[in-house]
Design a protein around this motif. Structure first.
Motif, PDB file in Angstrom:
ATOM      1  N   UNK A 120       0.858  -1.183   0.000  1.00  0.00           N
ATOM      2  CA  UNK A 120       0.000   0.000   0.000  1.00  0.00           C
ATOM      3  C   UNK A 120       0.892   1.231   0.000  1.00  0.00           C
ATOM      4  N   UNK A 121       0.696   2.110  -0.968  1.00  0.00           N
ATOM      5  CA  UNK A 121       1.568   3.275  -1.094  1.00  0.00           C
ATOM      6  C   UNK A 121       0.801   4.459  -1.649  1.00  0.00           C
ATOM      7  N   UNK A 122       1.268   5.651  -1.306  1.00  0.00           N
ATOM      8  CA  UNK A 122       0.761   6.871  -1.936  1.00  0.00           C
ATOM      9  C   UNK A 122       1.595   7.161  -3.184  1.00  0.00           C
ATOM     10  N   UNK A 123       0.936   7.716  -4.165  1.00  0.00           N
ATOM     11  CA  UNK A 123       1.607   8.112  -5.398  1.00  0.00           C
ATOM     12  C   UNK A 123       2.688   9.151  -5.070  1.00  0.00           C
ATOM     13  N   UNK A 124       3.745   9.179  -5.851  1.00  0.00           N
ATOM     14  CA  UNK A 124       4.798  10.173  -5.684  1.00  0.00           C
ATOM     15  C   UNK A 124       4.194  11.584  -5.602  1.00  0.00           C
ATOM     16  N   UNK A 125       4.672  12.383  -4.650  1.00  0.00           N
ATOM     17  CA  UNK A 125       4.250  13.756  -4.372  1.00  0.00           C
ATOM     18  C   UNK A 125       2.874  13.850  -3.708  1.00  0.00           C
ATOM     19  N   UNK A 126       2.276  12.723  -3.369  1.00  0.00           N
ATOM     20  CA  UNK A 126       1.002  12.737  -2.639  1.00  0.00           C
ATOM     21  C   UNK A 126       1.295  12.600  -1.145  1.00  0.00           C
ATOM     22  N   UNK A 127       1.030  13.680  -0.384  1.00  0.00           N
ATOM     23  CA  UNK A 127       1.370  13.676   1.032  1.00  0.00           C
ATOM     24  C   UNK A 127       0.177  13.346   1.944  1.00  0.00           C
ATOM     25  N   UNK A 156      10.303   4.543  -8.939  1.00  0.00           N
ATOM     26  CA  UNK A 156      11.421   3.584  -8.973  1.00  0.00           C
ATOM     27  C   UNK A 156      11.596   2.836  -7.650  1.00  0.00           C
ATOM     28  N   UNK A 157      11.352   3.507  -6.528  1.00  0.00           N
ATOM     29  CA  UNK A 157      11.476   2.849  -5.225  1.00  0.00           C
ATOM     30  C   UNK A 157      10.346   1.837  -5.022  1.00  0.00           C
ATOM     31  N   UNK A 158       9.162   2.188  -5.515  1.00  0.00           N
ATOM     32  CA  UNK A 158       8.044   1.243  -5.441  1.00  0.00           C
ATOM     33  C   UNK A 158       8.350  -0.020  -6.245  1.00  0.00           C
ATOM     34  N   UNK A 159       8.886   0.163  -7.433  1.00  0.00           N
ATOM     35  CA  UNK A 159       9.221  -0.997  -8.276  1.00  0.00           C
ATOM     36  C   UNK A 159      10.322  -1.837  -7.618  1.00  0.00           C
ATOM     37  N   UNK A 163      10.074  -5.872  -6.606  1.00  0.00           N
ATOM     38  CA  UNK A 163      11.056  -6.895  -6.979  1.00  0.00           C
ATOM     39  C   UNK A 163      11.570  -7.654  -5.753  1.00  0.00           C
ATOM     40  N   UNK A 164      11.729  -6.944  -4.636  1.00  0.00           N
ATOM     41  CA  UNK A 164      12.269  -7.586  -3.434  1.00  0.00           C
ATOM     42  C   UNK A 164      11.240  -8.455  -2.710  1.00  0.00           C
ATOM     43  N   UNK A 165       9.973  -8.053  -2.741  1.00  0.00           N
ATOM     44  CA  UNK A 165       8.985  -8.703  -1.869  1.00  0.00           C
ATOM     45  C   UNK A 165       7.915  -9.496  -2.615  1.00  0.00           C
ATOM     46  N   UNK A 166       7.677  -9.199  -3.896  1.00  0.00           N
ATOM     47  CA  UNK A 166       6.709  -9.944  -4.683  1.00  0.00           C
ATOM     48  C   UNK A 166       5.286  -9.906  -4.156  1.00  0.00           C
ATOM     49  N   UNK A 184      -0.395   7.699 -13.262  1.00  0.00           N
ATOM     50  CA  UNK A 184      -0.416   6.944 -14.512  1.00  0.00           C
ATOM     51  C   UNK A 184       0.917   6.232 -14.738  1.00  0.00           C
ATOM     52  N   UNK A 185       1.986   6.968 -14.507  1.00  0.00           N
ATOM     53  CA  UNK A 185       3.300   6.354 -14.650  1.00  0.00           C
ATOM     54  C   UNK A 185       3.525   5.214 -13.676  1.00  0.00           C
ATOM     55  N   UNK A 186       3.039   5.395 -12.435  1.00  0.00           N
ATOM     56  CA  UNK A 186       3.210   4.346 -11.435  1.00  0.00           C
ATOM     57  C   UNK A 186       2.385   3.111 -11.788  1.00  0.00           C
ATOM     58  N   UNK A 187       1.151   3.323 -12.220  1.00  0.00           N
ATOM     59  CA  UNK A 187       0.292   2.200 -12.604  1.00  0.00           C
ATOM     60  C   UNK A 187       0.952   1.388 -13.714  1.00  0.00           C
ATOM     61  N   UNK A 188       1.419   2.076 -14.721  1.00  0.00           N
ATOM     62  CA  UNK A 188       2.025   1.397 -15.863  1.00  0.00           C
ATOM     63  C   UNK A 188       3.307   0.666 -15.474  1.00  0.00           C
ATOM     64  N   UNK A 189       4.121   1.300 -14.619  1.00  0.00           N
ATOM     65  CA  UNK A 189       5.382   0.679 -14.203  1.00  0.00           C
ATOM     66  C   UNK A 189       5.134  -0.582 -13.381  1.00  0.00           C
ATOM     67  N   UNK A 190       4.163  -0.526 -12.468  1.00  0.00           N
ATOM     68  CA  UNK A 190       3.849  -1.699 -11.649  1.00  0.00           C
ATOM     69  C   UNK A 190       3.316  -2.829 -12.518  1.00  0.00           C
TER      70      UNK A 190
END
Length: 374
Positions: A120-127, A156-159, A163-166, A184-190
Motif C-alpha cells: 500500500x503506497x501513496x503516489x509520488x508527491x502525494x502527502x 522507482x522505489x516502489x518498483x 522486486x524484493x517482496x513480490x 499513470x506512470x506508477x500504474x504502468x510501471x507496476x
C-alpha cells in the motif's frame, strides 16, 4: 402466507428489518464515538483520544469500525472544518497526528496464515497519507501481510520494493488530481513487472473514472470496499503489452507537455502581470503575496491535470472548491478571474487549455456560491 412473510421482511418486522435496525444502531453508536473523538482532537488532547478508543473497543466496537467509521469520519470532518475556516492549518495537523496515533494504538494480531501480501503506497508527491494508512490497517485486521510504504513514494522505489517482496497486488492512493500524471506512470510501471494495481482516493474521481482511464486493474471508493474486493479473489492480471500512451491519445496534441513544461514561467509571469494591472497588489504584505503566488500555482497545476486526462471537471471543481475556501475567509470568489484572464492571454496557442479556462471562468462568474454550514 408467503405474501405476509415478504411484507414482514420488508416492513416493520422480519429478519430484513432486524438487520436494518442493527445497522442503524451501529451507525448511531459509531457516530457518538466519532463525536467524542472529534472533541478530543479539537482540544489537541491525545491522551483522551487514546482513552476513548480503548473505551470504544471495551464497549464492543470492532477495530475496523473504529478505523473507518470513527477515525475516518473525524478526519473527513477535519478537512471540512479547515475548508470552512473553522480550523487552522496547525489545528488540522494536530488532529491528523492524533488520529495517526490512535490508529497505531489499535491491536493487530499476527495471522497464523496470511491471506497474501499487499503493498500500500501513496503516489509520488502525494502527502495525504491517512487514507492509505486506513486501508493498510484494515487489510492487516483482515489477515493480510501488508507493506505500508507511506506518503510520496517515488515510482522507482516502489518498483524496487515489488522486486524484493513480490506482493500479490499494489494499492495506490492519491487524493489530489494533480498527481494523476504521476499515478499513470506508477500504474504502468507496476503492471510492467506483472503486478496488478488497485487505486483509490479522491484523485481518481468519485466513480473511479480516472482509474479506468489510466488503466488500473481495479478501483475502490473506500478502504472497506477495497478490502472486500481483495478478499473476493485475485485482481485481473495486467496486459504485458500495455503502454501508457495507448490510454490517452489526446496527449498527441502536446498541450499537456508544453503547458506543464512552462508552468513555472506561467506562474511567475501571471503574478507579475497582476502586479502591473492591479495596483492594489502593491499594498500586499509578504504573506498575501505568497498566498497569491500559491493560488496561481495551484490553478496552473489543476489546469495541467485537466489537460492530461482531458476532463474539464477537474479544473472547474478545483476552482469551485477554492472559491468556497476564499469566500469563507472573506475573499470574493471573483478575485480568481483576473488570474484566469492573464493565463488565457499567455496560452493563446493552446485551444484545449483556453477552453478549460473559459469554462472555469464561467463557473466562477455565473454560479451562486453555496453557503457553508454554521
Amino acid at each position: 402466507m408467503s405474501t405476509r412473510t415478504t411484507d414482514l421482511d420488508a416492513g416493520a418486522g422480519g429478519p430484513g428489518a432486524t438487520a436494518r435496525r442493527t445497522t442503524l444502531l451501529g451507525d448511531v453508536r459509531t457516530a457518538r464515538w466519532a463525536d467524542r473523538l472529534w472533541t478530543a482532537v479539537q482540544a489537541g488532547d491525545e491522551y483522551s483520544a487514546l482513552d476513548l478508543i480503548d473505551n470504544a473497543l471495551d464497549d464492543g466496537l470492532e477495530p475496523e469500525a473504529v478505523l473507518l467509521d470513527v477515525v475516518g469520519a473525524v478526519q473527513r470532518r477535519v478537512g471540512t472544518e479547515w475548508a470552512a475556516n473553522r480550523m487552522s492549518v496547525a489545528g488540522e495537523h494536530v488532529a491528523t497526528a492524533i488520529n495517526d496515533r490512535v490508529i497505531s494504538s489499535l491491536p493487530i494480531r499476527r495471522p497464523a496464515a496470511p491471506r497474501g501480501r499487499i503493498a500500500v503506497a501513496c503516489v509520488d508527491q502525494e502527502w495525504h497519507a491517512l487514507p492509505a494508512r486506513l486501508l493498510a490497517e484494515t487489510l492487516r485486521l483482515r489477515g493480510w501481510h501488508v507493506d505500508y510504504l507511506g506518503a510520496q513514494v517515488p515510482t522507482p522505489h516502489l518498483i524496487g520494493h515489488i522486486h524484493r517482496t513480490g506482493p500479490d497486488a499494489v494499492c495506490l492512493s492519491s487524493s489530489l488530481p494533480t498527481r494523476l500524471p504521476l499515478a499513470h506512470g506508477a500504474i504502468t510501471a507496476v503492471q510492467a513487472v506483472g503486478t496488478s494495481v488497485m487505486t483509490g482516493g479522491l484523485a481518481f474521481g468519485a466513480d473511479g473514472r480516472y482509474a479506468r482511464l489510466l488503466g488500473a486493474d481495479a478501483w475502490a471508493p473506500d478502504a472497506r470496499t477495497a478490502a472486500d474486493r481483495l478478499a473476493a479473489g485475485p485482481l485481473p492480471r495486467p496486459s504485458p503489452a500495455h503502454q501508457t500512451i495507448d490510454d490517452l491519445p489526446h496527449l498527441g496534441d502536446q498541450e499537456y507537455t508544453m503547458v506543464a513544461g512552462s508552468s513555472a514561467r506561467l506562474v511567475r509571469d501571471t503574478f507579475h502581470r497582476l502586479e502591473q494591472r492591479y495596483p492594489t497588489m502593491k499594498g500586499y504584505d509578504d504573506e498575501q503575496r505568497e498566498r497569491t503566488a500559491e493560488d496561481i500555482a495551484h490553478i496552473v497545476d489543476f489546469l495541467t491535470a485537466a489537460l492530461y486526462v482531458d476532463a474539464s471537471e477537474i479544473f472547474t471543481e478545483f476552482l469551485t472548491w477554492t472559491a468556497d475556501v476564499l469566500t469563507a475567509r472573506g475573499v470574493p470568489a471573483r478575485s480568481l478571474v483576473p488570474g484566469l484572464d492573464l493565463l488565457e492571454e499567455q496560452l493563446r496557442d493552446f485551444p484545449r487549455a483556453r477552453a478549460l479556462i473559459g469554462t472555469g471562468r464561467d463557473v466562477l462568474t455565473d454560479s451562486p456560491r453555496p453557503r457553508h454550514a454554521g
